[in-house]
Design a protein around this motif. Structure first.
Motif, PDB file in Angstrom:
ATOM      1  N   ASP A 127     -11.502  44.104 -27.747  1.00 18.60           N
ATOM      2  CA  ASP A 127     -12.894  43.798 -28.053  1.00 18.60           C
ATOM      3  C   ASP A 127     -13.649  45.120 -28.275  1.00 18.60           C
ATOM      4  OD1 ASP A 127     -15.224  41.674 -27.828  1.00 18.60           O
ATOM      5  OD2 ASP A 127     -15.860  43.528 -26.832  1.00 18.60           O
TER       6      ASP A 127
ATOM      7  N   LEU B 112     -15.758  46.563 -25.264  1.00 18.47           N
ATOM      8  CA  LEU B 112     -15.195  46.847 -23.954  1.00 18.47           C
ATOM      9  C   LEU B 112     -14.407  48.156 -24.036  1.00 18.47           C
ATOM     10  CD1 LEU B 112     -14.837  45.520 -21.046  1.00 18.47           C
ATOM     11  CD2 LEU B 112     -12.468  45.316 -21.794  1.00 18.47           C
TER      12      LEU B 112
ATOM     13  N   THR C 225      -9.903  40.563 -25.596  1.00 19.33           N
ATOM     14  CA  THR C 225      -9.681  41.851 -24.943  1.00 19.33           C
ATOM     15  C   THR C 225      -8.326  41.911 -24.257  1.00 19.33           C
ATOM     16  OG1 THR C 225     -10.495  43.403 -23.314  1.00 19.33           O
ATOM     17  CG2 THR C 225     -10.918  41.089 -22.870  1.00 19.33           C
ATOM     18  N   SER C 226      -7.749  43.095 -24.268  1.00 25.61           N
ATOM     19  CA  SER C 226      -6.482  43.304 -23.564  1.00 25.61           C
ATOM     20  C   SER C 226      -6.657  43.049 -22.062  1.00 25.61           C
ATOM     21  CB  SER C 226      -5.975  44.722 -23.810  1.00 25.61           C
ATOM     22  OG  SER C 226      -6.896  45.664 -23.320  1.00 25.61           O
TER      23      SER C 226
ATOM     24  N   MET D 278      -6.699  52.135 -19.404  1.00 25.38           N
ATOM     25  CA  MET D 278      -6.569  53.587 -19.584  1.00 25.38           C
ATOM     26  C   MET D 278      -6.201  54.271 -18.276  1.00 25.38           C
ATOM     27  SD  MET D 278      -9.803  54.286 -22.106  1.00 25.38           S
ATOM     28  CE  MET D 278     -10.983  53.255 -21.261  1.00 25.38           C
TER      29      MET D 278
ATOM     30  N   GLY E 146       1.293  45.232 -23.982  1.00 25.26           N
ATOM     31  CA  GLY E 146       1.198  43.792 -23.780  1.00 25.26           C
ATOM     32  C   GLY E 146       0.940  43.028 -25.071  1.00 25.26           C
TER      33      GLY E 146
ATOM     34  N   ALA F 163      -1.174  50.732 -21.388  1.00 24.23           N
ATOM     35  CA  ALA F 163      -0.746  49.826 -20.324  1.00 24.23           C
ATOM     36  C   ALA F 163      -1.957  49.466 -19.468  1.00 24.23           C
ATOM     37  CB  ALA F 163       0.328  50.479 -19.464  1.00 24.23           C
TER      38      ALA F 163
HETATM   39  N1  SAH Z   1     -11.393  47.598 -26.457  1.00 22.65           N
HETATM   40  C1  SAH Z   1     -10.061  47.470 -25.917  1.00 22.65           C
HETATM   41  C2  SAH Z   1      -9.782  48.490 -24.855  1.00 22.65           C
HETATM   42  C3  SAH Z   1      -9.826  49.894 -25.381  1.00 22.65           C
HETATM   43  S1  SAH Z   1      -9.405  51.078 -24.170  1.00 22.65           S
HETATM   44  C4  SAH Z   1      -9.864  46.048 -25.394  1.00 22.65           C
HETATM   45  O1  SAH Z   1     -10.815  45.276 -25.284  1.00 22.65           O
HETATM   46  O2  SAH Z   1      -8.724  45.688 -25.128  1.00 22.65           O
HETATM   47  C5  SAH Z   1      -7.681  51.281 -24.442  1.00 22.65           C
HETATM   48  C6  SAH Z   1      -6.916  50.733 -23.271  1.00 22.65           C
HETATM   49  O3  SAH Z   1      -6.783  49.345 -23.383  1.00 22.65           O
HETATM   50  C7  SAH Z   1      -5.513  51.248 -23.155  1.00 22.65           C
HETATM   51  O4  SAH Z   1      -5.455  52.502 -22.531  1.00 22.65           O
HETATM   52  C8  SAH Z   1      -4.880  50.179 -22.294  1.00 22.65           C
HETATM   53  O5  SAH Z   1      -5.224  50.331 -20.948  1.00 22.65           O
HETATM   54  C9  SAH Z   1      -5.583  48.947 -22.790  1.00 22.65           C
HETATM   55  N2  SAH Z   1      -4.770  48.258 -23.801  1.00 22.65           N
HETATM   56  C10 SAH Z   1      -5.137  47.973 -25.063  1.00 22.65           C
HETATM   57  N3  SAH Z   1      -4.158  47.279 -25.690  1.00 22.65           N
HETATM   58  C11 SAH Z   1      -3.170  47.132 -24.797  1.00 22.65           C
HETATM   59  C12 SAH Z   1      -1.895  46.502 -24.836  1.00 22.65           C
HETATM   60  N4  SAH Z   1      -1.448  45.881 -25.927  1.00 22.65           N
HETATM   61  N5  SAH Z   1      -1.131  46.535 -23.723  1.00 22.65           N
HETATM   62  C13 SAH Z   1      -1.555  47.143 -22.611  1.00 22.65           C
HETATM   63  N6  SAH Z   1      -2.744  47.755 -22.532  1.00 22.65           N
HETATM   64  C14 SAH Z   1      -3.542  47.737 -23.606  1.00 22.65           C
END
Ligand code: SAH
Length: 501
Positions: free
Chosen positions: A90, A93, A118-119, A171, A200, A228
Protein backbone atom coordinates in the motif's frame (compact mmCIF):
# COMPACT_ATOMS: atom_id res chain seq x y z
CA UNK A 1 -2.76 20.74 -20.34
CA UNK A 2 -1.91 19.19 -17.02
CA UNK A 3 -1.70 15.46 -16.73
CA UNK A 4 -2.47 13.55 -13.60
CA UNK A 5 -0.78 11.19 -11.20
CA UNK A 6 -2.33 8.02 -9.82
CA UNK A 7 -0.56 6.47 -6.88
CA UNK A 8 -1.23 2.75 -7.11
CA UNK A 9 -0.55 0.07 -4.54
CA UNK A 10 0.69 -3.02 -6.40
CA UNK A 11 0.21 -5.42 -3.50
CA UNK A 12 2.85 -7.58 -1.86
CA UNK A 13 4.08 -9.66 -4.81
CA UNK A 14 1.45 -12.13 -6.03
CA UNK A 15 0.20 -10.43 -9.22
CA UNK A 16 -3.33 -11.59 -8.38
CA UNK A 17 -3.31 -9.21 -5.41
CA UNK A 18 -3.37 -6.07 -7.54
CA UNK A 19 -6.76 -4.38 -7.17
CA UNK A 20 -9.17 -4.02 -10.09
CA UNK A 21 -8.94 -0.26 -9.86
CA UNK A 22 -5.15 -0.43 -9.81
CA UNK A 23 -5.13 -2.58 -12.92
CA UNK A 24 -7.44 -0.20 -14.75
CA UNK A 25 -5.17 2.73 -13.93
CA UNK A 26 -2.13 0.78 -15.12
CA UNK A 27 -3.79 -0.18 -18.39
CA UNK A 28 -4.47 3.49 -19.15
CA UNK A 29 -1.04 4.77 -18.11
CA UNK A 30 1.27 6.71 -20.42
CA UNK A 31 4.13 6.76 -17.91
CA UNK A 32 4.73 4.21 -15.16
CA UNK A 33 7.19 4.96 -12.37
CA UNK A 34 7.81 1.82 -10.35
CA UNK A 35 9.75 0.32 -7.46
CA UNK A 36 11.89 -2.71 -6.89
CA UNK A 37 9.27 -4.87 -5.20
CA UNK A 38 6.69 -4.78 -7.99
CA UNK A 39 6.20 -8.15 -9.70
CA UNK A 40 7.10 -8.51 -13.42
CA UNK A 41 3.64 -9.96 -14.09
CA UNK A 42 2.12 -6.66 -12.93
CA UNK A 43 4.57 -4.59 -14.95
CA UNK A 44 3.53 -6.64 -17.98
CA UNK A 45 0.03 -5.11 -17.72
CA UNK A 46 1.16 -1.67 -18.77
CA UNK A 47 0.40 -0.67 -22.36
CA UNK A 48 3.18 -1.42 -24.86
CA UNK A 49 3.94 2.18 -25.67
CA UNK A 50 4.03 3.39 -22.06
CA UNK A 51 7.24 4.92 -20.76
CA UNK A 52 8.67 2.83 -17.92
CA UNK A 53 10.82 4.43 -15.27
CA UNK A 54 12.44 2.15 -12.70
CA UNK A 55 13.31 4.07 -9.57
CA UNK A 56 13.92 0.95 -7.48
CA UNK A 57 17.18 -0.17 -6.03
CA UNK A 58 17.94 -3.26 -8.07
CA UNK A 59 18.77 -1.59 -11.37
CA UNK A 60 21.32 0.88 -10.10
CA UNK A 61 22.02 -0.49 -6.61
CA UNK A 62 21.26 3.00 -5.41
CA UNK A 63 17.70 4.04 -5.12
CA UNK A 64 16.74 7.19 -6.98
CA UNK A 65 16.62 9.86 -4.24
CA UNK A 66 13.11 10.69 -3.07
CA UNK A 67 13.30 14.33 -4.23
CA UNK A 68 14.16 13.15 -7.72
CA UNK A 69 11.20 10.75 -7.79
CA UNK A 70 8.91 13.59 -6.70
CA UNK A 71 10.36 15.71 -9.50
CA UNK A 72 9.89 12.99 -12.14
CA UNK A 73 6.21 12.68 -11.19
CA UNK A 74 5.77 16.44 -11.42
CA UNK A 75 7.63 16.80 -14.73
CA UNK A 76 5.72 14.02 -16.43
CA UNK A 77 2.40 15.38 -15.20
CA UNK A 78 3.35 18.84 -16.46
CA UNK A 79 3.99 17.26 -19.87
CA UNK A 80 0.30 16.37 -19.79
CA UNK A 81 0.85 12.66 -19.22
CA UNK A 82 -1.27 10.16 -17.32
CA UNK A 83 1.27 8.98 -14.80
CA UNK A 84 0.97 5.90 -12.60
CA UNK A 85 3.24 5.70 -9.60
CA UNK A 86 3.32 2.02 -8.76
CA UNK A 87 4.46 1.04 -5.28
CA UNK A 88 4.77 -2.23 -3.41
CA UNK A 89 1.98 -3.09 -0.96
CA UNK A 90 0.00 0.00 0.00
CA UNK A 91 1.48 3.38 -0.99
CA UNK A 92 0.73 5.06 2.32
CA UNK A 93 2.11 2.37 4.62
CA UNK A 94 5.84 2.97 4.96
CA UNK A 95 5.74 3.81 1.28
CA UNK A 96 6.49 7.54 1.32
CA UNK A 97 3.36 8.00 -0.76
CA UNK A 98 2.51 11.08 1.27
CA UNK A 99 5.83 12.70 0.46
CA UNK A 100 5.31 12.12 -3.24
CA UNK A 101 2.00 13.92 -3.17
CA UNK A 102 3.27 17.09 -1.49
CA UNK A 103 5.02 18.53 -4.56
CA UNK A 104 2.01 17.67 -6.72
CA UNK A 105 -0.30 19.51 -4.34
CA UNK A 106 1.99 22.57 -4.44
CA UNK A 107 1.71 22.65 -8.21
CA UNK A 108 -1.98 21.93 -8.36
CA UNK A 109 -1.53 18.63 -10.21
CA UNK A 110 -4.63 16.42 -10.00
CA UNK A 111 -3.95 13.09 -8.36
CA UNK A 112 -5.65 10.07 -6.87
CA UNK A 113 -4.59 7.25 -4.62
CA UNK A 114 -5.51 3.61 -5.18
CA UNK A 115 -4.80 1.70 -1.96
CA UNK A 116 -3.02 -1.62 -2.27
CA UNK A 117 -3.05 -4.83 -0.30
CA UNK A 118 -0.33 -4.32 2.24
CA UNK A 119 2.35 -6.89 2.93
CA UNK A 120 1.69 -6.29 6.63
CA UNK A 121 -1.53 -8.32 6.35
CA UNK A 122 -1.09 -10.39 3.19
CA UNK A 123 2.36 -11.81 3.91
CA UNK A 124 1.36 -13.24 7.31
CA UNK A 125 -1.83 -14.53 5.63
CA UNK A 126 0.15 -16.42 2.97
CA UNK A 127 2.30 -17.75 5.79
CA UNK A 128 -0.81 -19.19 7.44
CA UNK A 129 -0.96 -16.49 10.13
CA UNK A 130 -4.21 -14.58 10.69
CA UNK A 131 -3.04 -11.30 12.23
CA UNK A 132 -5.90 -11.26 14.72
CA UNK A 133 -7.98 -14.06 16.18
CA UNK A 134 -10.68 -13.60 18.82
CA UNK A 135 -9.20 -16.30 21.04
CA UNK A 136 -5.75 -14.75 21.18
CA UNK A 137 -5.59 -11.06 20.46
CA UNK A 138 -7.68 -8.06 19.71
CA UNK A 139 -5.21 -5.72 18.10
CA UNK A 140 -2.39 -5.70 15.62
CA UNK A 141 0.41 -3.15 15.38
CA UNK A 142 2.58 -2.41 12.38
CA UNK A 143 6.02 -1.10 13.22
CA UNK A 144 9.04 -0.23 11.11
CA UNK A 145 12.24 -1.94 12.15
CA UNK A 146 14.26 0.54 10.16
CA UNK A 147 15.90 3.49 11.86
CA UNK A 148 16.24 6.82 10.03
CA UNK A 149 19.77 7.36 8.73
CA UNK A 150 22.22 7.96 11.55
CA UNK A 151 19.63 7.39 14.29
CA UNK A 152 19.04 4.50 16.69
CA UNK A 153 15.81 2.48 16.60
CA UNK A 154 13.09 4.46 18.29
CA UNK A 155 10.57 1.90 19.46
CA UNK A 156 8.61 1.92 22.71
CA UNK A 157 8.85 -1.84 23.34
CA UNK A 158 7.11 -1.62 26.76
CA UNK A 159 4.07 0.05 25.21
CA UNK A 160 3.94 -2.54 22.44
CA UNK A 161 4.24 -5.52 24.78
CA UNK A 162 1.55 -4.05 27.07
CA UNK A 163 -1.04 -4.05 24.24
CA UNK A 164 -0.94 -7.85 24.08
CA UNK A 165 -1.60 -7.44 20.34
CA UNK A 166 0.08 -9.09 17.37
CA UNK A 167 3.24 -7.18 16.47
CA UNK A 168 4.22 -6.98 12.82
CA UNK A 169 7.62 -5.51 11.92
CA UNK A 170 8.44 -4.37 8.40
CA UNK A 171 11.96 -3.57 7.20
CA UNK A 172 13.34 -5.44 10.15
CA UNK A 173 15.74 -8.08 8.87
CA UNK A 174 18.97 -6.36 9.89
CA UNK A 175 17.49 -5.16 13.15
CA UNK A 176 15.87 -8.49 14.07
CA UNK A 177 18.30 -9.20 16.96
CA UNK A 178 17.56 -5.77 18.44
CA UNK A 179 13.81 -6.20 17.98
CA UNK A 180 13.71 -9.57 19.74
CA UNK A 181 15.99 -8.37 22.54
CA UNK A 182 13.88 -5.24 22.97
CA UNK A 183 10.65 -7.24 23.25
CA UNK A 184 12.19 -9.69 25.75
CA UNK A 185 13.59 -6.96 27.96
CA UNK A 186 10.22 -5.23 27.88
CA UNK A 187 8.74 -8.35 29.45
CA UNK A 188 7.37 -10.34 26.51
CA UNK A 189 6.94 -14.01 27.47
CA UNK A 190 10.06 -15.73 26.06
CA UNK A 191 7.86 -18.53 24.68
CA UNK A 192 5.70 -16.17 22.63
CA UNK A 193 5.34 -17.69 19.14
CA UNK A 194 7.05 -15.72 16.38
CA UNK A 195 7.70 -16.08 12.66
CA UNK A 196 9.57 -14.41 9.88
CA UNK A 197 8.22 -14.61 6.32
CA UNK A 198 10.59 -13.84 3.46
CA UNK A 199 9.38 -12.82 -0.05
CA UNK A 200 5.84 -13.48 1.03
CA UNK A 201 3.04 -14.22 -1.48
CA UNK A 202 5.62 -15.11 -4.15
CA UNK A 203 6.65 -18.61 -5.25
CA UNK A 204 9.92 -18.06 -3.37
CA UNK A 205 8.14 -17.48 -0.04
CA UNK A 206 9.78 -19.00 3.05
CA UNK A 207 8.35 -18.97 6.58
CA UNK A 208 10.55 -19.66 9.55
CA UNK A 209 8.76 -20.16 12.82
CA UNK A 210 10.04 -20.10 16.38
CA UNK A 211 9.58 -17.96 19.47
CA UNK A 212 10.70 -14.47 20.36
CA UNK A 213 13.71 -16.13 22.05
CA UNK A 214 14.74 -18.33 19.12
CA UNK A 215 13.81 -16.32 16.02
CA UNK A 216 17.06 -14.36 15.73
CA UNK A 217 19.19 -17.50 15.63
CA UNK A 218 16.80 -19.29 13.28
CA UNK A 219 16.71 -16.38 10.83
CA UNK A 220 20.51 -16.23 10.80
CA UNK A 221 20.78 -19.96 10.29
CA UNK A 222 18.38 -19.83 7.32
CA UNK A 223 20.02 -16.66 5.97
CA UNK A 224 16.77 -14.75 5.76
CA UNK A 225 17.05 -11.69 3.57
CA UNK A 226 14.97 -8.62 2.85
CA UNK A 227 12.10 -8.29 2.03
CA UNK A 228 10.78 -10.09 5.05
CA UNK A 229 8.26 -9.48 7.78
CA UNK A 230 8.53 -10.62 11.37
CA UNK A 231 5.46 -11.36 13.42
CA UNK A 232 5.19 -11.84 17.20
CA UNK A 233 2.16 -13.16 19.05
CA UNK A 234 0.20 -16.32 19.78
CA UNK A 235 -1.45 -16.23 16.33
CA UNK A 236 1.90 -17.30 14.87
CA UNK A 237 1.31 -20.79 16.26
CA UNK A 238 -1.72 -21.17 13.97
CA UNK A 239 0.60 -21.31 10.95
CA UNK A 240 1.17 -25.00 11.52
CA UNK A 241 -2.46 -25.78 10.71
CA UNK A 242 -3.28 -22.85 8.39
CA UNK A 243 -0.28 -23.13 6.12
CA UNK A 244 -2.19 -23.27 2.84
CA UNK A 245 0.23 -21.52 0.48
CA UNK A 246 3.32 -23.61 1.18
CA UNK A 247 1.16 -26.69 0.75
CA UNK A 248 0.17 -25.90 -2.86
CA UNK A 249 1.22 -28.74 -5.17
CA UNK A 250 3.49 -26.65 -7.41
CA UNK A 251 4.73 -24.24 -4.71
CA UNK A 252 8.03 -22.71 -5.77
CA UNK A 253 8.46 -24.87 -8.86
CA UNK A 254 9.72 -22.98 -11.86
CA UNK A 255 7.64 -23.56 -14.98
CA UNK A 256 8.38 -21.92 -18.30
CA UNK A 257 5.39 -21.34 -20.58
CA UNK A 258 6.42 -21.14 -24.25
CA UNK A 259 3.02 -20.60 -25.85
CA UNK A 260 2.35 -17.54 -27.97
CA UNK A 261 1.50 -14.59 -25.74
CA UNK A 262 -2.17 -14.36 -26.71
CA UNK A 263 -2.72 -17.94 -25.61
CA UNK A 264 -0.47 -18.23 -22.56
CA UNK A 265 -2.96 -16.65 -20.16
CA UNK A 266 -4.98 -19.61 -18.91
CA UNK A 267 -2.04 -21.97 -18.61
CA UNK A 268 0.12 -19.43 -16.78
CA UNK A 269 -2.72 -18.30 -14.52
CA UNK A 270 -3.70 -21.82 -13.52
CA UNK A 271 -0.10 -22.78 -12.79
CA UNK A 272 0.35 -19.66 -10.65
CA UNK A 273 -2.76 -20.49 -8.68
CA UNK A 274 -1.10 -23.81 -7.84
CA UNK A 275 1.92 -21.97 -6.47
CA UNK A 276 4.25 -22.31 -9.46
CA UNK A 277 6.89 -19.75 -10.32
CA UNK A 278 5.76 -19.11 -13.87
CA UNK A 279 7.91 -17.51 -16.56
CA UNK A 280 5.98 -16.54 -19.65
CA UNK A 281 8.54 -16.70 -22.42
CA UNK A 282 6.63 -17.09 -25.67
CA UNK A 283 8.87 -18.87 -28.18
CA UNK A 284 6.57 -18.52 -31.17
CA UNK A 285 4.07 -16.08 -32.55
CA UNK A 286 1.45 -16.72 -35.21
CA UNK A 287 0.93 -14.24 -37.99
CA UNK A 288 -2.01 -14.35 -40.39
CA UNK A 289 -0.86 -14.58 -43.99
CA UNK A 290 -2.14 -11.56 -45.87
CA UNK A 291 -2.94 -11.10 -48.65
CA UNK A 292 -4.18 -14.66 -48.98
CA UNK A 293 -5.88 -15.04 -52.38
CA UNK A 294 -6.24 -18.83 -51.94
CA UNK A 295 -8.30 -18.41 -48.78
CA UNK A 296 -10.37 -15.65 -50.40
CA UNK A 297 -11.16 -17.90 -53.36
CA UNK A 298 -12.00 -20.83 -51.10
CA UNK A 299 -14.38 -18.75 -49.00
CA UNK A 300 -16.03 -17.32 -52.10
CA UNK A 301 -16.67 -20.87 -53.25
CA UNK A 302 -17.64 -22.24 -49.83
CA UNK A 303 -20.60 -24.12 -51.32
CA UNK A 304 -18.12 -26.56 -52.80
CA UNK A 305 -17.13 -27.83 -49.34
CA UNK A 306 -18.85 -30.17 -46.93
CA UNK A 307 -16.44 -29.52 -44.04
CA UNK A 308 -14.24 -26.64 -42.97
CA UNK A 309 -11.57 -27.85 -40.53
CA UNK A 310 -9.35 -25.87 -38.16
CA UNK A 311 -6.31 -27.23 -36.33
CA UNK A 312 -5.76 -24.23 -34.02
CA UNK A 313 -7.38 -21.01 -32.83
CA UNK A 314 -4.87 -19.14 -35.01
CA UNK A 315 -6.61 -20.53 -38.14
CA UNK A 316 -9.97 -19.29 -36.88
CA UNK A 317 -8.50 -15.86 -36.18
CA UNK A 318 -6.84 -15.66 -39.62
CA UNK A 319 -10.18 -16.38 -41.30
CA UNK A 320 -11.89 -13.74 -39.19
CA UNK A 321 -9.22 -11.17 -39.92
CA UNK A 322 -9.92 -11.74 -43.61
CA UNK A 323 -13.71 -11.47 -43.24
CA UNK A 324 -13.29 -8.25 -41.26
CA UNK A 325 -11.08 -6.79 -43.94
CA UNK A 326 -13.66 -7.66 -46.55
CA UNK A 327 -16.46 -6.17 -44.46
CA UNK A 328 -18.15 -9.56 -44.28
CA UNK A 329 -19.30 -11.73 -41.42
CA UNK A 330 -20.03 -15.31 -40.48
CA UNK A 331 -22.71 -15.65 -43.18
CA UNK A 332 -19.89 -15.91 -45.72
CA UNK A 333 -19.44 -19.47 -44.45
CA UNK A 334 -22.93 -20.55 -45.49
CA UNK A 335 -23.93 -23.92 -44.13
CA UNK A 336 -20.57 -25.65 -44.26
CA UNK A 337 -19.96 -28.09 -41.38
CA UNK A 338 -17.17 -27.22 -38.98
CA UNK A 339 -14.47 -29.44 -37.51
CA UNK A 340 -12.04 -28.46 -34.76
CA UNK A 341 -8.99 -30.37 -33.59
CA UNK A 342 -9.82 -29.87 -29.91
CA UNK A 343 -11.70 -27.84 -27.31
CA UNK A 344 -9.38 -24.78 -27.55
CA UNK A 345 -10.12 -24.39 -31.25
CA UNK A 346 -13.82 -25.01 -30.59
CA UNK A 347 -13.72 -22.18 -28.03
CA UNK A 348 -12.27 -19.87 -30.68
CA UNK A 349 -15.25 -20.77 -32.92
CA UNK A 350 -17.68 -20.20 -30.08
CA UNK A 351 -16.27 -16.74 -29.58
CA UNK A 352 -17.68 -16.04 -33.05
CA UNK A 353 -21.04 -17.62 -32.33
CA UNK A 354 -20.26 -20.95 -33.99
CA UNK A 355 -19.62 -24.44 -32.72
CA UNK A 356 -17.73 -27.37 -34.13
CA UNK A 357 -19.86 -30.17 -35.58
CA UNK A 358 -16.98 -32.55 -35.06
CA UNK A 359 -14.09 -32.76 -32.58
CA UNK A 360 -12.04 -35.99 -32.58
CA UNK A 361 -11.77 -38.03 -29.40
CA UNK A 362 -8.01 -37.67 -29.42
CA UNK A 363 -7.02 -34.08 -30.15
CA UNK A 364 -4.41 -34.49 -32.85
CA UNK A 365 -4.05 -34.16 -36.60
CA UNK A 366 -4.13 -37.92 -37.31
CA UNK A 367 -7.39 -38.44 -35.44
CA UNK A 368 -8.98 -35.36 -36.96
CA UNK A 369 -8.07 -36.67 -40.42
CA UNK A 370 -9.35 -40.17 -39.71
CA UNK A 371 -12.62 -38.82 -38.26
CA UNK A 372 -13.19 -36.56 -41.24
CA UNK A 373 -12.45 -39.42 -43.61
CA UNK A 374 -15.24 -41.42 -41.95
CA UNK A 375 -17.76 -38.58 -41.97
CA UNK A 376 -17.19 -36.51 -45.04
CA UNK A 377 -18.47 -37.52 -48.42
CA UNK A 378 -17.70 -34.20 -50.08
CA UNK A 379 -14.73 -31.86 -50.20
CA UNK A 380 -12.89 -30.68 -47.08
CA UNK A 381 -11.30 -27.26 -46.65
CA UNK A 382 -8.33 -27.05 -44.27
CA UNK A 383 -7.27 -23.62 -43.03
CA UNK A 384 -3.96 -24.27 -41.28
CA UNK A 385 -0.41 -23.17 -40.64
CA UNK A 386 2.11 -22.75 -43.40
CA UNK A 387 4.03 -25.74 -42.12
CA UNK A 388 1.51 -28.27 -40.90
CA UNK A 389 1.33 -31.94 -40.04
CA UNK A 390 1.13 -34.40 -42.93
CA UNK A 391 -0.87 -36.78 -40.73
CA UNK A 392 -4.11 -34.93 -41.45
CA UNK A 393 -3.81 -34.90 -45.24
CA UNK A 394 -2.48 -38.48 -45.29
CA UNK A 395 -5.59 -39.67 -43.44
CA UNK A 396 -7.88 -37.84 -45.86
CA UNK A 397 -6.03 -39.32 -48.82
CA UNK A 398 -6.34 -42.82 -47.37
CA UNK A 399 -10.08 -42.25 -47.09
CA UNK A 400 -10.26 -40.94 -50.66
CA UNK A 401 -11.61 -37.56 -49.49
CA UNK A 402 -10.86 -34.57 -51.75
CA UNK A 403 -9.45 -31.58 -49.90
CA UNK A 404 -7.85 -28.14 -50.22
CA UNK A 405 -5.10 -27.44 -47.70
CA UNK A 406 -4.64 -23.69 -47.50
CA UNK A 407 -1.97 -22.04 -45.35
CA UNK A 408 -3.52 -18.99 -43.68
CA UNK A 409 -1.00 -18.20 -40.95
CA UNK A 410 2.70 -18.49 -40.43
CA UNK A 411 4.52 -19.45 -37.27
CA UNK A 412 7.34 -17.07 -36.46
CA UNK A 413 9.97 -17.68 -33.82
CA UNK A 414 9.83 -15.10 -31.09
CA UNK A 415 13.17 -13.87 -29.88
CA UNK A 416 12.14 -11.29 -27.28
CA UNK A 417 13.06 -13.56 -24.38
CA UNK A 418 15.90 -15.48 -25.99
CA UNK A 419 18.58 -13.93 -23.78
CA UNK A 420 16.76 -14.57 -20.51
CA UNK A 421 15.87 -18.12 -21.52
CA UNK A 422 19.39 -18.92 -22.62
CA UNK A 423 20.81 -17.58 -19.36
CA UNK A 424 18.41 -19.76 -17.36
CA UNK A 425 19.20 -22.80 -19.48
CA UNK A 426 22.95 -22.32 -19.20
CA UNK A 427 22.73 -21.84 -15.44
CA UNK A 428 20.81 -25.13 -15.23
CA UNK A 429 17.86 -23.23 -13.78
CA UNK A 430 15.27 -24.58 -16.19
CA UNK A 431 13.13 -27.13 -14.47
CA UNK A 432 9.78 -27.69 -16.17
CA UNK A 433 9.16 -26.29 -19.65
CA UNK A 434 5.72 -26.60 -21.22
CA UNK A 435 5.37 -27.27 -24.93
CA UNK A 436 1.93 -26.92 -26.48
CA UNK A 437 2.99 -27.71 -30.05
CA UNK A 438 5.97 -28.99 -32.00
CA UNK A 439 6.61 -25.42 -33.12
CA UNK A 440 6.99 -24.22 -29.53
CA UNK A 441 9.76 -26.83 -29.16
CA UNK A 442 11.45 -25.56 -32.32
CA UNK A 443 11.06 -21.97 -31.15
CA UNK A 444 12.52 -22.85 -27.75
CA UNK A 445 15.54 -24.59 -29.22
CA UNK A 446 16.11 -21.77 -31.69
CA UNK A 447 16.02 -19.31 -28.74
CA UNK A 448 18.40 -21.07 -26.39
CA UNK A 449 20.51 -23.01 -28.91
CA UNK A 450 21.30 -26.72 -28.86
CA UNK A 451 22.36 -27.30 -25.26
CA UNK A 452 22.43 -30.28 -22.95
CA UNK A 453 18.78 -30.41 -21.93
CA UNK A 454 19.02 -33.59 -19.89
CA UNK A 455 18.26 -31.86 -16.58
CA UNK A 456 14.97 -30.29 -17.63
CA UNK A 457 11.59 -31.86 -18.23
CA UNK A 458 9.57 -30.95 -21.30
CA UNK A 459 5.88 -31.19 -20.47
CA UNK A 460 4.27 -31.92 -23.83
CA UNK A 461 0.66 -31.59 -24.93
CA UNK A 462 0.81 -34.67 -27.19
CA UNK A 463 2.88 -37.32 -28.90
CA UNK A 464 3.94 -35.21 -31.89
CA UNK A 465 5.20 -32.46 -29.64
CA UNK A 466 7.06 -34.99 -27.50
CA UNK A 467 8.67 -36.50 -30.58
CA UNK A 468 9.98 -33.08 -31.57
CA UNK A 469 11.34 -32.50 -28.04
CA UNK A 470 13.01 -35.92 -28.02
CA UNK A 471 14.83 -35.00 -31.25
CA UNK A 472 16.63 -32.28 -29.30
CA UNK A 473 17.44 -34.49 -26.34
CA UNK A 474 14.75 -33.01 -24.08
CA UNK A 475 13.38 -35.57 -21.59
CA UNK A 476 9.60 -35.49 -21.83
CA UNK A 477 6.37 -36.30 -20.08
CA UNK A 478 3.17 -36.27 -22.13
CA UNK A 479 -0.31 -35.12 -21.12
CA UNK A 480 -3.02 -37.78 -21.15
CA UNK A 481 -5.02 -35.77 -23.63
CA UNK A 482 -4.26 -32.62 -25.58
CA UNK A 483 -5.80 -30.07 -23.20
CA UNK A 484 -4.39 -27.49 -20.82
CA UNK A 485 -6.11 -29.23 -17.89
CA UNK A 486 -4.38 -32.51 -18.74
CA UNK A 487 -1.03 -30.73 -19.04
CA UNK A 488 -1.48 -29.28 -15.58
CA UNK A 489 -2.33 -32.70 -14.14
CA UNK A 490 0.74 -34.07 -15.85
CA UNK A 491 2.93 -31.39 -14.19
CA UNK A 492 1.46 -32.11 -10.76
CA UNK A 493 2.08 -35.84 -11.23
CA UNK A 494 5.63 -35.23 -12.37
CA UNK A 495 6.38 -33.00 -9.38
CA UNK A 496 4.81 -35.42 -6.93
CA UNK A 497 6.65 -38.42 -8.31
CA UNK A 498 10.02 -36.73 -8.00
CA UNK A 499 9.44 -34.94 -4.70
CA UNK A 500 11.20 -31.66 -4.02
CA UNK A 501 13.76 -30.52 -6.49
N1 SAH B 1 4.17 -0.17 1.36
C1 SAH B 1 4.61 -1.52 1.59
C2 SAH B 1 5.71 -1.59 2.60
C3 SAH B 1 6.95 -0.88 2.15
S1 SAH B 1 8.27 -1.04 3.28
C4 SAH B 1 3.41 -2.38 2.00
O1 SAH B 1 2.34 -1.86 2.29
O2 SAH B 1 3.55 -3.60 1.99
C5 SAH B 1 9.13 -2.44 2.63
C6 SAH B 1 9.00 -3.59 3.58
O3 SAH B 1 7.77 -4.24 3.40
C7 SAH B 1 10.03 -4.66 3.40
O4 SAH B 1 11.24 -4.35 4.05
C8 SAH B 1 9.35 -5.84 4.06
O5 SAH B 1 9.43 -5.77 5.46
C9 SAH B 1 7.92 -5.60 3.69
N2 SAH B 1 7.55 -6.38 2.50
C10 SAH B 1 7.07 -5.89 1.34
N3 SAH B 1 6.79 -6.90 0.49
C11 SAH B 1 7.10 -8.04 1.13
C12 SAH B 1 7.03 -9.41 0.79
N4 SAH B 1 6.58 -9.82 -0.40
N5 SAH B 1 7.43 -10.32 1.70
C13 SAH B 1 7.88 -9.95 2.90
N6 SAH B 1 7.97 -8.66 3.27
C14 SAH B 1 7.57 -7.72 2.40
Amino acid sequence: MKGMVTLVGAGPGDPGLLTVKGREALERAQVVVYDRLVSPAILALMPEGAEQINVGKEASHHPVPQEQINQILLDKALEGKRVVRLKGGDPFLFGRGGEELELLVQHGIPFEEVPGITSAIAVPAYGGIPVTHRDFTSSRHIITGHARAGKALDIDFEALVRTGGTLVFLMGVTSLPELCAGLLSAGMDPDTPAAIVERGTTPAQRRISGTVSTLTALAAEHRVESPAISIFGPVCALAESFDWFDALPLKGRRVVVTRPRERSGTLAGRLRALGADVFEYPCIRTQPIWPCPEMERAVDGMDAYEYLAFTSPAGVEALWAMLERQGRDVRALGSVKLAAIGPGTDRALRAHGLRADYIPEVYDAAHLGAGLAERAGGRVLLLRAEIASQDLTAALERGGIPYDDIPCYATVYESAHAGALRAMAQAGELDLVTFTSASTVKGFVSSVGELDFSSLTGVCIGAQTAAEAAKHGIPTVVAEEATIGAMINCIIKEVQSHGTH
